[in-house]
Design a protein around this motif. Structure first.
Motif, PDB file in Angstrom:
ATOM      1  N   LEU A 101      20.396  84.368  46.368  1.00 32.78           N
ATOM      2  CA  LEU A 101      20.109  83.454  45.366  1.00 32.78           C
ATOM      3  C   LEU A 101      21.249  82.290  45.224  1.00 32.78           C
ATOM      4  N   SER A 102      22.691  83.081  45.465  1.00 33.52           N
ATOM      5  CA  SER A 102      23.948  82.108  45.493  1.00 33.52           C
ATOM      6  C   SER A 102      23.900  81.005  46.397  1.00 33.52           C
ATOM      7  N   ASN A 103      23.374  81.394  47.573  1.00 35.94           N
ATOM      8  CA  ASN A 103      23.324  80.619  48.693  1.00 35.94           C
ATOM      9  C   ASN A 103      22.154  79.404  48.363  1.00 35.94           C
ATOM     10  N   TYR A 104      21.167  79.548  47.819  1.00 39.32           N
ATOM     11  CA  TYR A 104      20.295  78.680  47.249  1.00 39.32           C
ATOM     12  C   TYR A 104      20.823  77.850  46.169  1.00 39.32           C
ATOM     13  N   ILE A 105      21.247  78.452  45.441  1.00 41.13           N
ATOM     14  CA  ILE A 105      21.959  77.574  44.204  1.00 41.13           C
ATOM     15  C   ILE A 105      23.060  76.729  44.789  1.00 41.13           C
ATOM     16  N   CYS A 106      24.087  77.362  45.711  1.00 40.91           N
ATOM     17  CA  CYS A 106      24.848  76.333  46.307  1.00 40.91           C
ATOM     18  C   CYS A 106      24.330  75.099  47.269  1.00 40.91           C
ATOM     19  N   LEU A 107      23.147  75.368  47.599  1.00 39.35           N
ATOM     20  CA  LEU A 107      22.686  74.181  48.693  1.00 39.35           C
ATOM     21  C   LEU A 107      22.018  73.231  47.845  1.00 39.35           C
ATOM     22  N   VAL A 108      21.326  73.592  46.769  1.00 45.57           N
ATOM     23  CA  VAL A 108      20.617  72.637  45.812  1.00 45.57           C
ATOM     24  C   VAL A 108      21.900  71.870  45.110  1.00 45.57           C
ATOM     25  N   PHE A 109      22.717  72.514  44.778  1.00 45.99           N
ATOM     26  CA  PHE A 109      23.854  71.845  44.033  1.00 45.99           C
ATOM     27  C   PHE A 109      24.552  70.685  44.884  1.00 45.99           C
ATOM     28  N   ALA A 149      31.750  73.592  38.984  1.00 44.34           N
ATOM     29  CA  ALA A 149      32.258  73.420  40.349  1.00 44.34           C
ATOM     30  C   ALA A 149      32.882  74.795  41.039  1.00 44.34           C
ATOM     31  N   GLY A 150      33.666  75.249  39.967  1.00 40.13           N
ATOM     32  CA  GLY A 150      34.650  76.408  40.208  1.00 40.13           C
ATOM     33  C   GLY A 150      33.658  77.520  40.735  1.00 40.13           C
ATOM     34  N   ILE A 151      32.426  77.799  40.056  1.00 40.34           N
ATOM     35  CA  ILE A 151      31.418  78.813  40.263  1.00 40.34           C
ATOM     36  C   ILE A 151      30.843  78.744  41.821  1.00 40.34           C
ATOM     37  N   ILE A 152      30.412  77.473  42.067  1.00 34.08           N
ATOM     38  CA  ILE A 152      29.896  77.015  43.323  1.00 34.08           C
ATOM     39  C   ILE A 152      31.141  77.472  44.365  1.00 34.08           C
ATOM     40  N   ALA A 153      32.226  77.017  44.161  1.00 33.74           N
ATOM     41  CA  ALA A 153      33.280  77.134  44.819  1.00 33.74           C
ATOM     42  C   ALA A 153      33.556  78.778  45.095  1.00 33.74           C
ATOM     43  N   PHE A 154      33.327  79.622  44.203  1.00 32.03           N
ATOM     44  CA  PHE A 154      33.533  80.982  44.216  1.00 32.03           C
ATOM     45  C   PHE A 154      32.390  81.641  45.294  1.00 32.03           C
ATOM     46  N   PHE A 155      30.947  80.960  44.827  1.00 31.35           N
ATOM     47  CA  PHE A 155      30.015  81.465  45.511  1.00 31.35           C
ATOM     48  C   PHE A 155      30.182  81.165  47.178  1.00 31.35           C
TER      49      PHE A 155
END
Length: 483
Positions: free
Chosen positions: A433-441, A62-68
């Motif tokens: 890539l980080s945007n798509y990772i966040c959206l999927v997450f 969750a912290g990685i997503i928050a950082f993105f």
């Protein structure tokens, strides 16, 4: 509907501008305070019960997503440090309705958060002085925090700076003392690093909380709670219009988010789970209580009187959570007023909300937000518990909308900059890539919420967006009639 950008900000008369009164130390501690709140001190308990030791991995993910997401927002606010933050960007790069919806969604979210924090403040004060009615202590801090915010942005920065100092010192002291107990062998016979994988292993909890079966289901269920612990990090974006040097302070504060999360969440959890078996954690108490409970055999003399650490455990914890609640409410007052000011600048809120006092503070935006927060206190006292649960479900829904809209808006922002052949000053991490990772997450979290008993929160989202759209059409129609 007029567009607000950095150029138009510079063209406005000085008396109509927000002033850049937040120094580097204010921005750094505001960012740090956003990562250390009630979600850390109290919210870890329920998540740990669901996931067991694997909650450590949950906070890391969750912290990685928050950082993105913070890097995505950070890129936009460094490029255009204006009032309204992500509402401004959604309006400019996505469309009028996106700007309207994101701004009002954020405002409503933190009105509801204000309600819960003010109620919590009354309960914390009641712990020391039970004879004081809950409503009176909530009202006292309601008036105090709002009065401080009406003075100047520097006062807000100073107050939040010291609130954050208290929280930071408290969590560092807890981690340091916990590490001492663990390494010195004075934490008791149950204290051991092996607690991280004993009692069923690291992934010890099943979908329905059944012990010993193992699996990722408990982690998936807990991650819905974990994500909300990071709500408030986007406050860094709100401060951009009043930061003295946003091109330097915002990137520095944003980049440090990941380190703060690793230290204050992951580091703290490793220590806590090592000090005591995870099965001892309950949903009705903070895991940090375990550290203080380890002090049962400690005592010292003060002015000829023997003082036992057990006698101050509750007082220390109560002071910490009170400070955290005051910090959150202080930030709610600040961010809500700036969001209303930004919405008024866009034409998405009444023009009178652009009124600044002699200290360049949006006084009417603060007062309007405060009126609604005060109504929420009354509602919280009068409405049955079930109705309050529905309101808090709206908080959950609003958080998801905020983060999804930030990531989508950033994609549109970068597309526009590419077309304009503009190289941004603070590029986000691993775009796109980080945007798509966040959206999927985040969409995955909504799916988990649907499955694990938070179905109402997900069902409210379409209805809430429809309500915002109806309001947007009404505002648009009224503007055409005036024109």
């Amino acid at each position: 509907m007029k567009q607000v950008d950095e150029k138009s900000e510079l063209q406005k008369p000085e008396e109509q501008k927000l002033v850049r009164g937040l120094q580097n130390r204010h921005i750094q501690l505001i960012a740090l305070g956003g990562a250390i709140g009630t979600g850390l001190f109290l919210g870890i308990g329920p998540a740990a019960v669901l996931a067991g030791p694997s909650v450590i991995l949950g906070y890391t993910l969750a912290g990685i997503i928050a950082f993105f997401i913070m890097r995505q927002l950070g890129e936009m606010v460094v490029q255009e440090p204006v009032s309204g933050s992500f509402s401004h960007f959604a309006y400019k790069y996505w469309g009028p309705f996106a700007g309207f919806a994101s701004g009002w969604n954020y405002w409503v979210l933190y009105i509801l958060v204000s309600m819960s924090e003010l109620t919590a403040i009354g309960i914390y004060v009641h712990f020391w002085w039970p004879e004081i009615p809950l409503w009176s202590s909530s009202l006292f801090f309601f008036l105090t925090i709002n009065a401080l915010n009406l003075t100047s942005v520097k006062v807000y920065g100073e107050v939040e700076f010291w609130f954050s100092i208290v929280k930071v010192v408290a969590i560092i002291a807890m981690i340091a003392f916990g590490a001492y107990l663990l390494l010195s062998g004075t934490g008791g016979e149950k204290a051991s690093i092996q607690n991280l994988w004993n009692d069923g292993g690291f992934f010890a909890k099943g979908w329905f909380g059944s012990d010993g079966k193992g699996g990722f289901e408990g982690l998936f269920a807990a991650i819905t709670l974990i994500m909300f612990s990071f709500g408030g990090l986007e406050l860094i974006g709100i401060t951009a219009a009043e930061a003295e040097n946003p091109e330097k302070t915002i990137p520095k504060a944003t980049n440090q988010v990941i380190y703060r999360i690793l230290i204050f969440y992951v580091g703290a959890l490793v220590i806590l789970f090592s000090l005591s078996p995870w099965k001892s954690i309950t949903t009705d108490s903070s895991p940090f209580v375990m550290v203080f409970e380890s002090l049962k055999g400690f005592q010292f003399d003060l002015f000829g009187k023997t003082i036992y650490f057990t006698s101050i455990i509750a007082n220390v914890l109560n002071l910490i959570v009170l400070t955290a609640a005051l910090s959150v409410y202080n930030s709610c007052v600040y961010s809500n007023s700036r969001m209303l000011f930004g919405l008024a600048e866009q034409g998405n809120a009444p023009a009178f909300l652009k009124k600044l006092n002699k200290n360049h503070v949006p006084i009417k935006a603060i007062l309007v937000s405060s009126v609604f927060a005060a109504i929420c206190i009354v509602v919280n006292k009068l409405i049955p518990e079930k109705a309050l649960g529905i309101l808090m479900s709206l908080v959950v829904s609003s958080l998801m909308i905020n983060w999804l809209m930030i990531s989508i808006t950033h994609l549109k922002f970068r597309k526009r900059k590419k077309e304009e052949q503009v190289k941004t000053k603070f590029p986000s991490f691993v775009y796109p890539l980080s945007n798509y990772i966040c959206l999927v997450f985040l969409i995955g979290i909504l799916a988990i919420m649907w499955i694990t008993g938070m179905k109402v929160s997900v069902e409210l989202i379409p209805g809430w967006i429809l309500l915002l759209y109806i309001c947007y059409l009404l505002v648009k129609r009224k503007k055409k009639q005036i024109a």
